[in-house]
Design an enzyme around this catalytic site. Sequence first.
Site, PDB file in Angstrom:
ATOM      1  N   THR C  15       0.845  -1.209   0.000  1.00 41.13           N
ATOM      2  CA  THR C  15       0.000   0.000   0.000  1.00 41.13           C
ATOM      3  C   THR C  15       0.874   1.250   0.000  1.00 41.13           C
ATOM      4  OG1 THR C  15      -0.103   0.144   2.414  1.00 41.13           O
ATOM      5  CG2 THR C  15      -1.800  -1.165   1.322  1.00 41.13           C
ATOM      6  N   ASP C  16       0.259   2.378  -0.390  1.00 42.74           N
ATOM      7  CA  ASP C  16       0.944   3.670  -0.298  1.00 42.74           C
ATOM      8  C   ASP C  16       0.063   4.624   0.503  1.00 42.74           C
ATOM      9  OD1 ASP C  16      -1.073   4.702  -1.937  1.00 42.74           O
ATOM     10  OD2 ASP C  16       0.126   4.554  -3.747  1.00 42.74           O
ATOM     11  N   GLN C  17       0.477   5.877   0.594  1.00 38.75           N
ATOM     12  CA  GLN C  17      -0.248   6.795   1.462  1.00 38.75           C
ATOM     13  C   GLN C  17      -1.611   7.192   0.906  1.00 38.75           C
ATOM     14  OE1 GLN C  17       2.592  10.043   1.842  1.00 38.75           O
ATOM     15  NE2 GLN C  17       1.318  11.311   0.521  1.00 38.75           N
TER      16      GLN C  17
END
Lengths: 139, 139, 139, 139
Positions: C15-17
């Site tokens: 995942t990323d932000q």
Amino acid sequence: MYISESKLTARYAETDQMGIVHHSNYPIWFEVGRTDFIREMGMPYSEIEKSGAMLPLIGLKCTFKSHVGYEDRVIVRTKIKEYNGIRLTFYYEIVREDDSSVITTGETEHAWTTCSLKPVNLRKYRPDLHEILVKAIEK
Amino acid sequence: MYISESKLTARYAETDQMGIVHHSNYPIWFEVGRTDFIREMGMPYSEIEKSGAMLPLIGLKCTFKSHVGYEDRVIVRTKIKEYNGIRLTFYYEIVREDDSSVITTGETEHAWTTCSLKPVNLRKYRPDLHEILVKAIEK
Amino acid sequence: MYISESKLTARYAETDQMGIVHHSNYPIWFEVGRTDFIREMGMPYSEIEKSGAMLPLIGLKCTFKSHVGYEDRVIVRTKIKEYNGIRLTFYYEIVREDDSSVITTGETEHAWTTCSLKPVNLRKYRPDLHEILVKAIEK
Amino acid sequence: MYISESKLTARYAETDQMGIVHHSNYPIWFEVGRTDFIREMGMPYSEIEKSGAMLPLIGLKCTFKSHVGYEDRVIVRTKIKEYNGIRLTFYYEIVREDDSSVITTGETEHAWTTCSLKPVNLRKYRPDLHEILVKAIEK
């Protein structure tokens, strides 16, 4: 003792859904620091591997004290903690570029091996590299 | 004490030029193990985060005993090592699927926090989660 | 034409932000699909490489139609789109496991090479592998 | 038209068992280029996201012409290819720092969205950002 400094900017891909750099990137940032340290010692690690010596990890420790986000700028400070010809331990400190506050500290323990991953004593196997390391420690 | 088992196959992207899985993937494999452990406890970690509690890392240790290559199959065994309501430590053992030989062991230490990363005592902040953890330890 | 199916669960580290799986993971998921496809054809890609043939990428395309988050379960559907002895193109469709909705489609174009990355015509260089591919396409 | 240049050194973790940088890293290197381009336009992307606008990918293309190895130094050249208020396409060229030979070219297509990933027309939603982009294109 020699300390190298590597400047990095956190990549978007390095963040996770907590909105901070995912912890699995710190071992990679340590590696960037280690690469710079070894290159600055006088022999790039890419050439060391081509010349037949390898330095795989046998241990890794990280302590996470704070965190950084996307586009934050950090410095990786790298130095040698221990070396006995067979094993080599690096110590790292990752700090914010703006206020030098500590984000993460860590160490990686390595064994010198041949390119088929057989452990060796660098003193005998590669006295040239051994000398370079000893000088980096005495600097 | 409950031990979860997660099966993984090493990805090509996880290898490095040494021809083995790069060490920075082991913290990610530990995380896969931790995710399965927590889901099997009865509440997926994705839901725990949505419900307002987070579990960021404060420490990481790995010991690399052997190595695996592309398409090698491993099992991540995950269990709780310590828990006191505030901090939680998981212990991991990554073994080859074929002969159960140990590749890597490690632990991750975590602090329970709010979603703004403020530390909390789970006993008071989320007694429901605290109960689930206590049961997993007693299993 | 043969279509393989690979089941994956999105990892936290992926995942990323934005709270979704970062786009750079889709080429890795395609690779997981490709690995399963080739293994199911009858010869694992890890053995193909050991036997002296390689399949580096020369092109990559992804179309992102939707997104997935941590712990979401997906299926990677992989098939061969084109093959002429020299170049090989795989087509991928990544769908949610629960409702089969399409998340990402893509293709990777590859050239067959020797292990020193010199292009070859598989028909002459490795008729055994060529046969396996032709059979997978005709299935 | 403005072209930004970002200098990168290939990391060990970015290599794979072929001894070259794994293709999944190029989208991440494109992102480093895009981050620098946007920052140099006058507003860091980290601030754009905080201010409520996002730029997720809807398409990705890469053409791999050559390859680089560990410690090789490259430059990512980034420019805007197309922009119509709703969609934005960046074009990238990754070249060796020493001889400017082209390693990889690519493009990423993006849609402007709110922070809940709803598509918007930047002309109306954020005329300030729209102006910055138009200026970068006319430069």
